[in-house]
Write a protein that holds these residues in place. Structure first.
Motif, mmCIF file in Angstrom:
data_model
loop_
_atom_site.group_PDB
_atom_site.id
_atom_site.type_symbol
_atom_site.label_atom_id
_atom_site.label_comp_id
_atom_site.label_asym_id
_atom_site.label_seq_id
_atom_site.Cartn_x
_atom_site.Cartn_y
_atom_site.Cartn_z
ATOM 1 N N VAL A 185 1.031 -1.302 0.125
ATOM 2 C CA VAL A 185 -0.688 -0.048 -0.034
ATOM 3 C C VAL A 185 1.018 0.896 -0.636
ATOM 4 C CG1 VAL A 185 -2.276 1.509 1.116
ATOM 5 C CG2 VAL A 185 -2.095 -1.683 0.971
ATOM 6 N N ARG A 186 0.681 2.113 -0.734
ATOM 7 C CA ARG A 186 1.608 3.024 -0.975
ATOM 8 C C ARG A 186 0.779 4.992 0.317
ATOM 9 N NH1 ARG A 186 0.566 4.467 -5.532
ATOM 10 N NH2 ARG A 186 2.071 3.260 -6.893
ATOM 11 N N VAL A 187 2.080 5.000 0.870
ATOM 12 C CA VAL A 187 1.278 6.064 2.192
ATOM 13 C C VAL A 187 1.572 7.245 2.121
ATOM 14 C CG1 VAL A 187 0.705 4.106 3.341
ATOM 15 C CG2 VAL A 187 3.425 4.948 3.454
ATOM 16 N N PRO A 188 1.469 8.057 2.233
ATOM 17 C CA PRO A 188 1.343 9.706 1.801
ATOM 18 C C PRO A 188 2.910 9.749 2.441
ATOM 19 C CG PRO A 188 -0.757 9.239 2.902
ATOM 20 C CD PRO A 188 -0.782 8.326 3.128
ATOM 21 N N ASP A 189 3.118 11.038 2.338
ATOM 22 C CA ASP A 189 4.826 11.403 2.785
ATOM 23 C C ASP A 189 4.864 12.442 3.974
ATOM 24 O OD1 ASP A 189 6.266 10.475 0.706
ATOM 25 O OD2 ASP A 189 6.820 11.810 -0.215
ATOM 26 N N ASP A 190 3.205 13.207 4.392
ATOM 27 C CA ASP A 190 2.569 13.825 5.450
ATOM 28 C C ASP A 190 2.537 13.526 6.892
ATOM 29 O OD1 ASP A 190 1.075 13.222 4.394
ATOM 30 O OD2 ASP A 190 -0.241 15.911 4.480
ATOM 31 N N ILE A 191 2.482 11.686 6.497
ATOM 32 C CA ILE A 191 2.116 11.379 7.909
ATOM 33 C C ILE A 191 3.483 11.309 8.720
ATOM 34 C CG2 ILE A 191 0.749 9.563 8.494
ATOM 35 C CD1 ILE A 191 -1.600 9.891 6.480
ATOM 36 N N PRO A 192 3.760 10.634 9.420
ATOM 37 C CA PRO A 192 4.527 10.332 11.027
ATOM 38 C C PRO A 192 4.598 9.169 10.317
ATOM 39 C CG PRO A 192 3.346 11.703 12.582
ATOM 40 C CD PRO A 192 2.838 11.776 10.669
ATOM 41 N N ALA A 193 5.766 8.725 10.412
ATOM 42 C CA ALA A 193 6.134 7.403 10.155
ATOM 43 C C ALA A 193 6.025 6.043 11.041
ATOM 44 C CB ALA A 193 7.157 6.743 9.867
ATOM 45 N N ALA A 194 5.893 7.101 12.717
ATOM 46 C CA ALA A 194 5.245 6.348 14.012
ATOM 47 C C ALA A 194 3.810 5.875 14.506
ATOM 48 C CB ALA A 194 5.961 6.869 15.364
ATOM 49 N N VAL A 195 3.463 6.428 13.818
ATOM 50 C CA VAL A 195 1.485 6.546 13.282
ATOM 51 C C VAL A 195 1.630 5.795 12.188
ATOM 52 C CG1 VAL A 195 -0.616 7.629 12.136
ATOM 53 C CG2 VAL A 195 1.023 8.843 13.912
ATOM 54 N N LEU A 196 2.026 5.444 11.261
ATOM 55 C CA LEU A 196 1.794 4.764 10.157
ATOM 56 C C LEU A 196 2.714 2.725 10.129
ATOM 57 C CD1 LEU A 196 2.101 6.491 6.667
ATOM 58 C CD2 LEU A 196 0.124 5.623 7.665
ATOM 59 N N ALA A 197 4.082 3.061 10.921
ATOM 60 C CA ALA A 197 4.624 1.520 10.839
ATOM 61 C C ALA A 197 3.246 0.965 11.639
ATOM 62 C CB ALA A 197 5.315 1.322 11.662
ATOM 63 N N PRO A 198 2.394 0.759 12.807
ATOM 64 C CA PRO A 198 1.612 -0.567 12.952
ATOM 65 C C PRO A 198 0.936 -0.873 12.184
ATOM 66 C CG PRO A 198 2.166 1.320 14.531
ATOM 67 C CD PRO A 198 2.330 1.856 13.927
ATOM 68 N N VAL A 199 0.619 0.062 11.068
ATOM 69 C CA VAL A 199 -0.525 -0.194 10.702
ATOM 70 C C VAL A 199 -0.628 -1.630 10.359
ATOM 71 C CG1 VAL A 199 -1.909 0.053 8.411
ATOM 72 C CG2 VAL A 199 -1.303 1.557 9.840
#
Length: 367
Positions: free
Chosen positions: A162-176
């Protein structure tokens, strides 16, 4: 870093300068060993990602402690995101069908599946007959960068990306890639039986899955009660929208649905007796061996109960969970769930902290 891709028959040889580093787990009570790899061979449909950030899941802690069997040597880690630095010879598409390109910021599923066996065709690709799981497989010559606790991860063909936006913190996205998507799958399983709008929902366990499921359920119109032994986690659950929080042992009442996300046998038993007529008991936390839990079959029959288990998720559920996080991460305190970050060479310290009951997640940064 220099990445040089050279055709090598049907594969692409990727040379890395400096070399990629993976933290390799060998056995219980042994520290991880840093191992360097100077090249990777990508088959058609495969991808090499430079890891931006990984997070330590509870199952990583359980493996290192010896609470669950795992093959060794092993590169742990299955919650992470990064950027594509090399592609195999064949085009690769994201879950939404769009082509993936060098430089894309992506996250990926916990598993790669064949897409063609009976389980994949029936919508259970997370139980594919030839499933390969990131952070769970013994490393082999062709697949050494197989987990997230590394500078790079080698994504096999059949991996939902899944492609993700550049402006969201990595710590928010990693657990997805684990906690968020699993919570989404749990709620989807409940809603196949009982709509969440207007429902009274009991959630046991205020870890990543339980807290995320709380926010998602509240967003869908449910009233949620969360049970957890830690007062700080109960306070956090209220910030994620819980209408009520309880310590274990309190009488929770009767609910339309119970989501058990802790893995505690006592919490499983409470879920089974706290669900009312036509209710759903959803088990998602029991991923390590425990003692058996008593089941009253007459109550199941007379109360028209549905008991379901959820393990991991489908590609579409990963995409939907990502969309949810992109849309709602600022509405709830998701950014606070990663309490601290350790460097890759201090992975063992991070795992100890993650298992000590502190922050919901500890992050690991390769840089």
């Amino acid at each position: 870093m220099t990445v040089l891709a050279r055709p090598a028959g049907t594969s692409v040889r990727v040379e890395l300068d400096p070399s990629a580093t993976a933290m390799v787990w060998m056995a219980v009570d042994r520290p991880h060993e840093a191992v360097a790899f100077v090249s990777v061979h990508l088959a058609p449909g495969e991808v090499l990602v430079e890891v931006e950030l990984a997070t330590i899941c509870g199952s990583d802690v359980h493996t290192v402690r010896g609470d669950r069997p795992a093959p060794a040597p092993l590169v742990l880690g299955h919650e992470q995101l990064g950027r594509i630095v090399a592609l195999g010879a064949a085009p690769v598409s994201a879950v939404d069908g769009s082509p993936l390109r060098l430089g894309d910021r992506v996250l990926w599923s916990i598993a790669a599946s064949c897409g063609d066996c009976d389980r994949c065709r029936s919508g259970r690709s997370q139980k594919c007959r030839t499933l390969r799981k990131y952070g769970h497989e013994r490393i082999e010559d062709r697949w050494v960068l197989s987990g997230g606790f590394a500078t790079h991860t080698h994504l096999l063909a059949g991996t939902p990306i899944v492609r993700v936006p550049d402006d969201i913190p990595a710590a928010v996205l990693a657990p997805v890639s684990c906690g968020t998507a699993t919570a989404f799958a749990a709620l989807a399983a409940v809603e196949q039986v009982r709509p969440l709008k207007g429902a009274e929902v009991l959630i046991s366990g205020a870890g990543m899955i339980g807290l995320t499921a709380t926010a998602m359920a509240v967003d869908r119109g449910a009233s949620v009660t969360v049970v957890d032994p830690d007062p700080a986690r109960r306070d956090l659950a209220r910030r994620f929208g819980a209408a009520q929080t309880l310590a274990p042992g309190a009488s929770p009442g009767e609910f339309d649905a119970a989501i058990e996300a802790s893995g505690s046998p006592a919490a499983v038993a409470t879920s089974l007796v706290s669900t009312g007529i036509g209710g759903v008991v959803l088990l998602v936390g029991s991923v390590s061996p425990t003692e058996a839990v008593p089941l009253d079959p007459e109550r199941v029959v007379r109360s028209l109960l549905t008991i379901r288990g959820v393990h991991n998720y489908t590609p579409l559920q990963l995409a939907a969970a990502t969309d949810y996080m992109v849309d709602r991460w600022q509405s709830w305190p998701f950014a606070e769930l990663v309490g601290e970050t350790v460097s890759l060479d201090h992975l063992d310290d991070g795992i100890r902290r993650a298992g000590a009951g502190g922050p919901v997640r500890v992050a690991v940064s390769p840089r």
